[in-house]
Design an enzyme around this catalytic site. Structure first.
Site, PDB file in Angstrom:
ATOM      1  N   TYR A   1      59.665  28.499  58.287  1.00 31.52           N
ATOM      2  CA  TYR A   1      59.210  29.429  59.333  1.00 31.52           C
ATOM      3  C   TYR A   1      57.780  29.062  59.782  1.00 31.52           C
ATOM      4  O   TYR A   1      56.909  28.826  58.939  1.00 31.52           O
ATOM      5  CB  TYR A   1      59.264  30.858  58.792  1.00 31.52           C
TER       6      TYR A   1
ATOM      7  N   LYS B   1      62.905  41.790  59.811  1.00 31.17           N
ATOM      8  CA  LYS B   1      64.100  41.275  60.477  1.00 31.17           C
ATOM      9  C   LYS B   1      65.315  42.128  60.093  1.00 31.17           C
ATOM     10  O   LYS B   1      65.355  43.291  60.423  1.00 31.17           O
ATOM     11  CB  LYS B   1      64.264  39.795  60.135  1.00 31.17           C
TER      12      LYS B   1
ATOM     13  N   ARG C   1      47.239  52.687  47.039  1.00 30.83           N
ATOM     14  CA  ARG C   1      47.302  51.215  47.096  1.00 30.83           C
ATOM     15  C   ARG C   1      47.980  50.686  45.832  1.00 30.83           C
ATOM     16  O   ARG C   1      48.745  49.729  45.876  1.00 30.83           O
ATOM     17  CB  ARG C   1      45.910  50.590  47.258  1.00 30.83           C
TER      18      ARG C   1
ATOM     19  N   ASP D   1      63.046  31.997  50.641  1.00 34.85           N
ATOM     20  CA  ASP D   1      62.902  32.990  51.703  1.00 34.85           C
ATOM     21  C   ASP D   1      64.318  33.284  52.203  1.00 34.85           C
ATOM     22  O   ASP D   1      64.941  32.444  52.839  1.00 34.85           O
ATOM     23  CB  ASP D   1      61.999  32.402  52.806  1.00 34.85           C
TER      24      ASP D   1
HETATM   25  C1  LIG Z   1      59.543  36.464  60.483  1.00 41.37           C
HETATM   26  C2  LIG Z   1      59.643  35.602  59.297  1.00 41.37           C
HETATM   27  C3  LIG Z   1      58.614  35.532  58.352  1.00 41.37           C
HETATM   28  C4  LIG Z   1      57.299  36.267  58.540  1.00 41.37           C
HETATM   29  O1  LIG Z   1      57.459  37.644  58.439  1.00 41.37           O
HETATM   30  P1  LIG Z   1      56.553  38.720  59.250  1.00 41.37           P
HETATM   31  O2  LIG Z   1      57.183  39.998  58.847  1.00 41.37           O
HETATM   32  O3  LIG Z   1      56.627  38.388  60.687  1.00 41.37           O
HETATM   33  O4  LIG Z   1      55.167  38.568  58.706  1.00 41.37           O
HETATM   34  C5  LIG Z   1      58.813  34.736  57.240  1.00 41.37           C
HETATM   35  N1  LIG Z   1      59.951  34.031  57.068  1.00 41.37           N
HETATM   36  C6  LIG Z   1      60.963  34.075  57.948  1.00 41.37           C
HETATM   37  C7  LIG Z   1      62.204  33.279  57.713  1.00 41.37           C
HETATM   38  C8  LIG Z   1      60.849  34.858  59.095  1.00 41.37           C
HETATM   39  O5  LIG Z   1      61.852  34.872  59.984  1.00 41.37           O
END
Ligand SMILES: *Cc1c(COP(=O)(O)O)cnc(C)c1O
Length: 401
Positions: free
Chosen positions: A112, A210, A60, A185
């Site tokens: 998001y 993604k 961890r 982000d």
């Molecule tokens: C999918 C997404 C998230 C969240 O991520 P997860 O891996 O689904 O927890 C945060 N920000 C953006 C822009 C996203 O597309």
């Protein structure tokens, strides 16, 4: 009016990033000579004497496979530090752990949906205050910094699903002036196409689920920063709260990152081709893609991005019934949530990814029932256009086509 300086390298990933993507975090295993990353599943590590370990005591805290991934993540974002988390939202949650009760946060209004839910359902009851604003207007933005004195500003660019572009350098200049933390982000752009730390952000975050993963088979998150103090706090939160990814997921991500540059190049190329096709289609009332000259922030996108990534949204011109037929008629585009895959995906935000967003807010953000979001994959663009074309034909049964 003075024209902004266009990025000459637009639609061209930085040369060395192709090499970085392949080599970042990669090291030859000394004991075996293995070229591929070694998956270290061990949760615990032998100590030479009590308290004397060789850099790892418990997975961890630190794990060799995760460490390789974290080096790679930092390298790709040109950051001093990278941290890997079990999901994008686990990464968001860790960053929010830097704040305390009573703090204010200014966030982009089409943040998001899952991030908004985390802010409103978990952090707001703990005493944080959120202000969701359209950050395209820098004058209004500075006014909010003066009014709320936020500890952090949270944004995405391009945004989801309406692909608005926010002036990162302009925002960063104001967050520095008002001594506020800027978190970006960067999930939609990836470090191949946009480097927010270079433009003035303090922390960059990704849903690695993604584009970084790219193959719809890993859930993960990442955080990058150049600030040693912030890194140490975030590393402590990662260790203390424990939302770490498994060594196998770290391995999969390392494997994916090697092709990030060439995948992003192809996503950009294909997305522009599809966006242009859609723009000329009679059943499309408008297309949202930062790489199209018709996008209201095309010039800005060209100054801060090296390509417009693979997300294309459009408004369907037809009935909801026809749109449902359209969604059911594609052969290549898969009707599914998420994005950034090698496979093309399509999404109906109002009924899928953004169904939990209040309908009034949705309408205000332009997330109407006719909005379609495409995540363009790395197939051949002509095949993608043909797939969409036959779906339009089926949906509209030849009328006006
Ligand atoms: C999918 C997404 C998230 C969240 O991520 P997860 O891996 O689904 O927890 C945060 N920000 C953006 C822009 C996203 O597309």
């Amino acid at each position: 009016m003075e024209q902004p300086k266009l990025n000459k390298r637009y639609m061209a990933i930085e040369d060395h990033d192709y090499t970085r993507a392949v080599h970042a975090g990669m090291k030859i295993d000394e004991s075996s000579g293995a070229v591929a990353p070694v998956i270290v599943t061990s949760t615990t590590f032998k100590q030479k004497a009590p308290g004397q370990h060789q850099g790892y005591d418990y997975s961890r805290a630190d794990n060799p496979t995760r460490e390789q991934l974290e080096v790679a993540l930092g390298t790709l974002e040109h950051a001093a530090h990278g941290l890997a988390f079990a999901s994008g939202l686990a990464a968001v949650h860790a960053v929010m752990g830097l704040l305390k009760s009573g703090d204010h946060v200014v966030a982009v209004d089409d943040v998001y949906g899952g991030t908004r839910r985390l802010f409103e359902k978990i952090w707001q009851p703990l005493g944080l205050h959120f202000h969701f604003l359209d950050l395209r207007d820098l004058h209004d933005f500075e006014h909010s910094l003066i009014e709320f004195q936020p500890k952090a500003v949270w944004l995405e660019s391009p945004t989801n699903p309406t692909l608005r572009v926010i002036d990162l350098q302009g925002v960063a200049r104001l967050t520095k002036k008002h001594n506020t933390l800027l978190v970006v982000d960067n999930t939609f752009a990836t470090p191949m196409l946009q480097k927010p730390l270079r433009l003035g952000a303090d922390i960059v975050l990704h849903s690695s689920t993604k584009y970084l993963s790219g193959h719809t088979d890993v859930v993960g998150g990442s955080v990058m920063t150049n600030d040693q103090g912030l890194y140490e706090k975030l590393k402590f939160i990662q260790f203390a709260a424990g939302a770490v990814p498994s060594p196998f997921d770290c391995y999969l991500l390392l494997r994916s990152l090697a092709t990030l540059a060439i995948r992003m190049e192809k996503h950009c190329y294909n997305a522009l081709a599809v966006a242009k096709y859609l723009e000329s289609h009679p059943r499309v009332s408008s297309v949202l893609y930062p790489g199209l000259a018709s996008h209201p922030q095309y010039q800005l996108a060209m100054t801060q991005m090296l390509g417009s990534s693979g997300m294309v949204s459009f408004y369907f011109d037809g009935t909801l019934e026809q749109l449902t037929t359209f969604f059911q008629s594609t052969h290549l585009f898969v009707l599914a949530e998420s994005l950034g895959s090698t496979k093309s995906l399509m999404n109906h935000p109002a009924a899928m990814t953004h169904a939990s967003v209040d309908s009034v807010v949705r309408e205000k953000l332009g997330i109407t029932d006719k909005l379609v979001r495409l995540s363009i994959g790395i197939e051949h663009p002509e095949d993608l256009k043909q797939d969409l074309n036959q779906a339009f034909e089926k949906a509209c049964s030849g009328k006006n086509l």
